[in-house]
Write a protein that holds these residues in place. Structure first.
Motif, PDB file in Angstrom:
ATOM      1  N   TRP A   1      -9.087  -0.632  10.527  1.00 18.99           N
ATOM      2  CA  TRP A   1      -8.004   0.353  10.409  1.00 18.99           C
ATOM      3  C   TRP A   1      -8.133   1.117   9.093  1.00 18.99           C
ATOM      4  O   TRP A   1      -7.967   2.340   9.053  1.00 18.99           O
ATOM      5  CB  TRP A   1      -6.643  -0.332  10.492  1.00 18.99           C
ATOM      6  N   SER A   2      -8.436   0.409   8.027  1.00 16.46           N
ATOM      7  CA  SER A   2      -8.560   1.048   6.714  1.00 16.46           C
ATOM      8  C   SER A   2      -9.700   2.055   6.696  1.00 16.46           C
ATOM      9  O   SER A   2      -9.579   3.140   6.111  1.00 16.46           O
ATOM     10  CB  SER A   2      -8.776  -0.017   5.636  1.00 16.46           C
ATOM     11  N   LEU A   3     -10.813   1.715   7.340  1.00 19.34           N
ATOM     12  CA  LEU A   3     -11.926   2.658   7.428  1.00 19.34           C
ATOM     13  C   LEU A   3     -11.548   3.856   8.294  1.00 19.34           C
ATOM     14  O   LEU A   3     -11.842   5.010   7.941  1.00 19.34           O
ATOM     15  CB  LEU A   3     -13.166   1.972   8.001  1.00 19.34           C
TER      16      LEU A   3
ATOM     17  N   ASP B   1      -3.114 -10.640  -0.095  1.00 16.71           N
ATOM     18  CA  ASP B   1      -2.838  -9.563  -1.054  1.00 16.71           C
ATOM     19  C   ASP B   1      -2.099  -8.386  -0.421  1.00 16.71           C
ATOM     20  O   ASP B   1      -1.644  -7.490  -1.126  1.00 16.71           O
ATOM     21  CB  ASP B   1      -4.145  -9.050  -1.667  1.00 16.71           C
ATOM     22  N   ARG B   2      -2.051  -8.359   0.920  1.00 15.01           N
ATOM     23  CA  ARG B   2      -1.444  -7.256   1.676  1.00 15.01           C
ATOM     24  C   ARG B   2      -2.143  -5.926   1.376  1.00 15.01           C
ATOM     25  O   ARG B   2      -1.536  -4.871   1.382  1.00 15.01           O
ATOM     26  CB  ARG B   2       0.058  -7.148   1.389  1.00 15.01           C
ATOM     27  N   ASP B   3      -3.435  -6.002   1.152  1.00 16.78           N
ATOM     28  CA  ASP B   3      -4.226  -4.810   0.863  1.00 16.78           C
ATOM     29  C   ASP B   3      -5.699  -5.177   0.980  1.00 16.78           C
ATOM     30  O   ASP B   3      -6.068  -6.355   0.919  1.00 16.78           O
ATOM     31  CB  ASP B   3      -3.939  -4.299  -0.550  1.00 16.78           C
TER      32      ASP B   3
ATOM     33  N   ARG C   1      -1.760  -6.747   7.912  1.00 15.24           N
ATOM     34  CA  ARG C   1      -1.295  -6.918   6.538  1.00 15.24           C
ATOM     35  C   ARG C   1      -2.311  -6.429   5.520  1.00 15.24           C
ATOM     36  O   ARG C   1      -1.954  -5.957   4.438  1.00 15.24           O
ATOM     37  CB  ARG C   1      -0.998  -8.397   6.280  1.00 15.24           C
ATOM     38  N   GLY C   2      -3.592  -6.551   5.858  1.00 15.45           N
ATOM     39  CA  GLY C   2      -4.630  -6.201   4.898  1.00 15.45           C
ATOM     40  C   GLY C   2      -4.864  -4.720   4.715  1.00 15.45           C
ATOM     41  O   GLY C   2      -5.770  -4.330   3.970  1.00 15.45           O
ATOM     42  N   THR C   3      -4.058  -3.877   5.364  1.00 11.63           N
ATOM     43  CA  THR C   3      -4.277  -2.432   5.274  1.00 11.63           C
ATOM     44  C   THR C   3      -3.550  -1.785   4.106  1.00 11.63           C
ATOM     45  O   THR C   3      -3.762  -0.603   3.830  1.00 11.63           O
ATOM     46  CB  THR C   3      -3.832  -1.723   6.569  1.00 11.63           C
ATOM     47  N   GLY C   4      -2.676  -2.524   3.426  1.00 17.05           N
ATOM     48  CA  GLY C   4      -1.978  -1.959   2.269  1.00 17.05           C
ATOM     49  C   GLY C   4      -1.232  -0.681   2.579  1.00 17.05           C
ATOM     50  O   GLY C   4      -1.221   0.258   1.770  1.00 17.05           O
TER      51      GLY C   4
END
Length: 393
Positions: free
Chosen positions: A82-84, A30-32, A194-197
């Motif tokens: 990274w998102s956190l 989903d790239r997010d 990629r998962g960090t949107g």
């Protein structure tokens, strides 16, 4: 979940970890970050883990605390970590920098994830009661689910030219805008994380009231020592934590796969190959060195905090030390994961292998401007008695 201590936070990470791993491939696709992971972070209370206690957060933004929290999440999934790191650090910065009425507005519905871009890719034109802001910013991690966005801008003077600031830089103004006011640009097609949107966004002549702005280089409004640390020093544990946790995860994944690899010329398990054994041994030592040296450096700042030192007055040497440690740890972990990827065999190149994702993620992490070798140059200058003049430090 109420988080009042580092142990509480690590317990929350234990709850989050299986969910982050379960959805790691979906995050890639989903790239997010999937909604299930975003919601799990909220349910565990981790979005507010770094925000000051005075506004309802947990206040665990000490360099030692942040390193351990981010590292633990990174062991489960790098993109989630990274998102956190970004999504929870941004409300902490906002709550320590904005005036009281701005904080009240931004946190009116509680502490949630916020997005942040440091590059001053916008322009702020003063107007009555605030600024008109226009610009386009890349790398806005988590902007797809963030409630608020912090962006940095160049302040323009009455003639529309950049206003001169400290150290030869233009004067920078940080603005906080509602996510509803930004135009998201779906351009996050990348090699790793990629998962960090981390998509781009734009603002077109958006009015931002003064209560939701602050001078970028201004010190914290809070007196609590943890929040007095200069901004770029405050980020060091996040970068180091993502890198070390990712490398620890990569080592364990490789250790699990090596005994199952059998091939020519001897058709014995790869784990019996002396070259591979040496590589594994060096990897263990390198990751241990990155983890423990980072803890040792960060602990010296815990001592200063406990003494009640005003960390906003931290000398340049101390700021360079924190920044350099994060760079060295991240670079060391990247090189180590590169070595581990090479011995993991051809099966590691398949998308189904977590090893290739960890390898891509840590290499993309090290492309970040924060992790440039400039920090070693600055430390070297200081060791040689040469002044370092750099406002970003």
């Amino acid at each position: 979940m109420a988080i009042r201590s580092l142990d509480d936070a690590l317990g929350a990470v234990t709850e989050l970890a299986p969910i982050a791993r379960q959805y790691s491939q979906k995050a890639e696709d989903d790239r997010d970050l999937p909604a299930d992971v975003v919601d799990a972070i909220a349910a565990t209370g981790l979005w507010g883990v770094f925000t000051p206690t005075g506004v309802g957060g947990s206040g665990l933004i000490g360099v030692d605390e942040a390193f351990e929290i981010v590292r633990a999440v990174a062991y489960a999934d790098t993109s989630t970590a990274w998102s956190l790191f970004i999504g929870a650090t941004t409300p902490a910065i906002v709550a320590s920098k904005l005036p009281a009425d701005g904080i009240e507005e931004v946190l009116a519905e509680g502490i949630g994830p916020m997005s942040l871009v440091f590059g001053p890719n916008g322009r702020s034109t003063p107007t009555e009661g605030g600024f008109r802001v226009t610009g386009r910013w890349p790398f806005a991690s988590g902007i797809g689910y963030a409630g608020w966005v912090m962006a940095n801008t160049v302040l323009l003077d009455a003639d529309g030219a950049p206003k001169a600031g400290a150290g030869g830089l233009p004067e920078l103004v940080s603005v906080v805008v509602s996510a509803e006011e930004v135009s998201i640009i779906d351009d996050w097609h990348v090699a790793g994380l990629r998962g960090t949107g981390s998509m781009s966004f734009a603002l077109d002549d958006v009015y931002v009231p003064a209560r939701r702005t602050f001078p970028f280089f201004a010190p914290s409004r809070l007196q609590e020592s943890k929040y007095r640390l200069p901004l770029f020093s405050l980020l060091a544990p996040g970068f180091a934590g993502v890198a070390v946790g990712t490398a620890e995860h990569a080592l364990d994944e490789v250790l699990a796969v090596l005994p199952t690899r059998v091939g020519p010329p001897k058709f014995q398990p790869a784990s019996e190959d002396p070259v591979i054994q040496r590589t594994v041994g060096r990897a263990q030592a390198a990751i241990r060195a990155a983890r423990e040296s980072t803890r040792a450096v960060f602990d010296t700042y815990v001592d200063r905090r406990l003494r009640g030192d005003d960390l906003s007055l931290l000398p340049v040497a101390g700021r360079c030390e924190l920044h350099q440690q994060a760079v060295w740890a991240a670079n060391t972990c990247r090189d180590t994961v590169d070595d581990l990827f090479r011995i993991a065999g051809a099966s590691a190149i398949y998308e189904s292998s977590p090893i290739q994702r960890l390898w891509r993620d840590i290499n993309v992490l090290n492309q970040h401007l924060y992790l440039r070798d400039t920090q070693h140059e600055n430390a070297g200058k200081l060791a040689l008695g040469i002044d370092v003049v750099n406002p970003t430090i």
